[in-house]
Design an enzyme around this catalytic site. Structure first.
Site, PDB file in Angstrom:
ATOM      1  N   LYS A 174       0.886  -1.173   0.000  1.00 35.36           N
ATOM      2  CA  LYS A 174       0.000   0.000   0.000  1.00 35.36           C
ATOM      3  C   LYS A 174       0.921   1.219   0.000  1.00 35.36           C
ATOM      4  CE  LYS A 174      -1.670   3.109   2.051  1.00 35.36           C
ATOM      5  NZ  LYS A 174      -1.523   4.551   1.663  1.00 35.36           N
ATOM      6  N   GLY A 227       7.513   5.760   7.673  1.00 36.56           N
ATOM      7  CA  GLY A 227       6.728   6.993   7.713  1.00 36.56           C
ATOM      8  C   GLY A 227       6.882   7.684   9.053  1.00 36.56           C
ATOM      9  N   SER A 228       5.835   8.377   9.453  1.00 37.16           N
ATOM     10  CA  SER A 228       5.955   9.211  10.659  1.00 37.16           C
ATOM     11  C   SER A 228       5.960   8.367  11.925  1.00 37.16           C
ATOM     12  CB  SER A 228       4.778  10.181  10.721  1.00 37.16           C
ATOM     13  OG  SER A 228       3.590   9.474  11.026  1.00 37.16           O
ATOM     14  N   VAL A 231       2.281   7.495  13.144  1.00 35.90           N
ATOM     15  CA  VAL A 231       1.643   6.335  12.506  1.00 35.90           C
ATOM     16  C   VAL A 231       2.403   5.051  12.853  1.00 35.90           C
ATOM     17  CG1 VAL A 231       0.964   5.303  10.297  1.00 35.90           C
ATOM     18  CG2 VAL A 231       0.710   7.762  10.654  1.00 35.90           C
ATOM     19  N   GLY A 232       3.735   5.129  12.860  1.00 37.20           N
ATOM     20  CA  GLY A 232       4.544   3.933  13.164  1.00 37.20           C
ATOM     21  C   GLY A 232       4.208   3.373  14.535  1.00 37.20           C
ATOM     22  N   GLU A 249      10.374   2.200  10.198  1.00 37.00           N
ATOM     23  CA  GLU A 249      11.483   3.145  10.055  1.00 37.00           C
ATOM     24  C   GLU A 249      10.831   4.516  10.078  1.00 37.00           C
ATOM     25  OE1 GLU A 249      14.088   5.534   9.046  1.00 37.00           O
ATOM     26  OE2 GLU A 249      13.625   4.873   7.002  1.00 37.00           O
ATOM     27  N   CYS A 283      14.437  10.979   5.709  1.00 35.77           N
ATOM     28  CA  CYS A 283      14.547  10.702   7.159  1.00 35.77           C
ATOM     29  C   CYS A 283      15.963  10.957   7.603  1.00 35.77           C
ATOM     30  CB  CYS A 283      14.249   9.269   7.528  1.00 35.77           C
ATOM     31  SG  CYS A 283      13.287   8.391   6.404  1.00 35.77           S
ATOM     32  N   GLU A 384      11.301  16.687  14.344  1.00 28.96           N
ATOM     33  CA  GLU A 384      11.578  16.510  12.914  1.00 28.96           C
ATOM     34  C   GLU A 384      10.745  17.504  12.102  1.00 28.96           C
ATOM     35  OE1 GLU A 384      10.342  12.783  11.029  1.00 28.96           O
ATOM     36  OE2 GLU A 384      12.329  12.675  10.096  1.00 28.96           O
TER      37      GLU A 384
HETATM   38  C1  UN1 Z   1      14.656   7.886   3.704  1.00 32.49           C
HETATM   39  O1  UN1 Z   1      14.757   9.099   3.739  1.00 32.49           O
HETATM   40  O2  UN1 Z   1      13.657   7.317   4.201  1.00 32.49           O
HETATM   41  O3  UN1 Z   1      20.474   7.307   3.015  1.00 32.49           O
HETATM   42  C2  UN1 Z   1      15.590   7.006   3.006  1.00 32.49           C
HETATM   43  C3  UN1 Z   1      19.740   7.992   2.268  1.00 32.49           C
HETATM   44  C4  UN1 Z   1      18.946   7.296   1.184  1.00 32.49           C
HETATM   45  C5  UN1 Z   1      17.712   6.710   1.762  1.00 32.49           C
HETATM   46  C6  UN1 Z   1      16.868   7.645   2.577  1.00 32.49           C
HETATM   47  N1  UN1 Z   1      19.755   6.268   0.586  1.00 32.49           N
HETATM   48  O4  UN1 Z   1      19.663   9.198   2.379  1.00 32.49           O
END
Ligand code: UN1
Length: 496
Positions: A174, A227-228, A231-232, A249, A283, A384
């Protein structure tokens, strides 16, 4: 309008049971990228049923054969890289070289996981009894529900689908409703590669309706989410109670330390790429710069000068260096954090405004923004932001710098710029994040090692390759003892 992008269930492209659709739009200009079906719980049910039926046969396909199919996926993605990279830029907004990089990350993962088909190794160890042997083997978990974000709309689906498949699971994905067409085109590579029907299923729609129905479905044995935190943590609570395998993650508050002995030109380059690459929507994005007081003013001047020259606009244009934010809510959140920073008494050293005129009138643009005079406990330095906002924190030495790096609830990625090998070794040892860079920014992890963070950045196993990576989520250990003595032998008891 062109074709409607449908669900992929049991090897067929199907309309949703709601009969409704939604539009996916380009965040740079509001253009419609395509129309997509809006699914319901019934569609999820249909997809999980297909995945369940396919799982019985797929787990018995020898892993090297599964690997050959995934190798084909890699070749198809490589052939389509240009087209898919442009689609990533149109649907998600990142500049074209990054759109192409997103697809490249999926290609890398496909080649890597194809190779895993000939490894997936376990252990063989001696038995304490004669004429008996023991080994551990990886076995699939069953059906996986995968919920993926918009910021890496091809790469992150690949991080989840490819290891799940090589381990012998079947999947229902999804994707984010902000980037549904990237996921749809990605799934077409599996169809073209001849993955058997029901092994890969795609259901489009909202997180609230389709995402939750998927992860809580009784036929789903494992869940992987990116995601956030909000939600995680919610999905984790739901899945934990249902006894499912689970990994999430969830983000970071990543920092670069710039020491007084650093190559400042290099550190500025790194801070620009880490802070404003992907418009700060990784992230792993660099959202804090922890700068030694001795070079603070010079570094800030150099950094501000370079950041002020970044060209912001449509990522498809060759001159553009930073694209838009993903949607109106994301833009609103970034502007709100800029306000919070000002209210908290940080100094707005650059940017801070939306860009909403001319070519940018219909997109979600915010200027590259730098705050100085930020203190470690400000919300701006703790939470964040997920946008092009970088906070500079002044420190007096390495120990303080590391304390500031670690003084947040996240622990995904961090970096240090220094020419002193001893300082880099201390940072490497004492920084509490899943990923540490030396003389490189906080973004740009490679797929052959585990990806993920400590503390609030993640739950459960890491993603991607290497020891402790994704295979640990997508397979379970089975231990097999074989007694070929022809007699009853009792472990721990038959000693002489
Ligand atoms: C992400 O932002 O969820 O290391 C992944 C990095 C990328 C992956 C980021 N290879 O910045």
């Amino acid at each position: 309008m062109g074709e409607v992008h449908r669900n992929f269930i049991n090897g067929e492209w199907l309309d949703s049971s709601s009969g409704k659709t939604f539009k996916s739009r380009n965040p740079a200009n509001g253009d419609v990228v395509g129309e997509v079906v809006m699914s319901t719980k019934d569609d999820v049910d249909r997809a999980v049923t297909a995945a369940t039926a396919a799982a019985e046969k797929w787990r018995l396909v020898p892993a090297p054969r599964r690997g050959e199919m995934i190798y084909k996926v890699a070749e198809i993605l490589a052939r389509r890289k240009d087209e898919l990279g442009r689609l990533v830029t149109r649907e998600m907004g990142k500049v074209l070289p990054e759109g192409l990089g997103d697809v490249q990350e999926a290609i890398d993962m496909a080649y890597y996981m194809a190779g895993e088909g000939r490894r997936l190794s376990g252990e063989t160890v001696p038995s304490e009894l004669p004429n008996k042997d023991c080994k551990s083997v990886r076995v699939p978990v069953g059906v996986f529900g995968l919920v993926t974000p918009w910021n890496f709309p091809v790469a992150i689906p690949s991080w989840k689908m490819l290891p799940a498949l090589i381990c012998g699971n079947t999947v229902v994905i999804k994707p984010s409703s902000d980037t549904p067409i990237c996921a749809s085109e990605f799934v077409k590579a599996f169809e073209e590669a001849g993955i058997p029907k029901g092994v890969v299923n795609l259901v489009q729609g909202s997180g609230g309706e389709v995402g939750e129905a998927l992860v809580t479905h009784p036929g789903v044995h494992g869940v992987s989410f990116t995601g956030s935190c909000r939600v995680g943590e919610r999905l984790h609570a739901l899945c934990g109670g249902l006894g499912k395998e689970f990994a999430a993650e969830m983000g970071g508050k990543n920092a670069i330390i710039v020491m007084d002995d650093a190559d400042l030109d290099l550190a500025v380059e790194g801070a620009l790429w880490g802070g404003f690459g992907t418009t700060g929507q990784r992230c792993t994005a660099t959202s804090r710069l922890i700068v030694h007081e001795k070079i603070h003013d010079r570094f800030v001047e150099m950094f501000r000068d370079r950041a002020s020259k970044l060209v912001v606009g449509d990522g498809l244009l060759a001159k553009t260096q930073m694209g838009p934010l993903i949607n109106a809510a994301a833009k609103g959140k970034v502007l709100q954090y800029i306000e919070i920073g000002c209210e908290e008494g940080a100094t707005l050293a650059l940017g801070g405004k939306e860009l909403d005129s001319g070519d940018r009138a219909n997109g979600y643009f915010v200027e590259p923004t730098i705050f100085t005079g930020v203190t470690p406990q400000m919300r701006l330095a703790q939470e964040e932001v997920f946008g092009p906002v970088v906070s500079v924190i002044k420190v007096s030495g390495l120990e303080e710098a590391i304390r500031v790096v670690n003084g947040v609830k996240y622990g995904l990625s961090a970096s240090i710029y220094t020419r002193d090998v001893n300082k880099s070794a201390v940072a490497e040892r004492d920084i509490d994040t899943g990923i540490v860079y030396i003389n490189a920014p906080t973004i740009g992890a490679e797929i052959q090692l585990p990806f993920g963070g400590t503390r609030g950045s993640g739950i459960g196993s890491r993603e991607a390759g290497g020891r402790g990576g994704a295979l640990d989520l997508y397979s379970k250990w089975k231990v097999i003892y074989r007694d070929f003595s022809g007699a009853l032998q009792k472990a721990q008891i038959d000693k002489d």
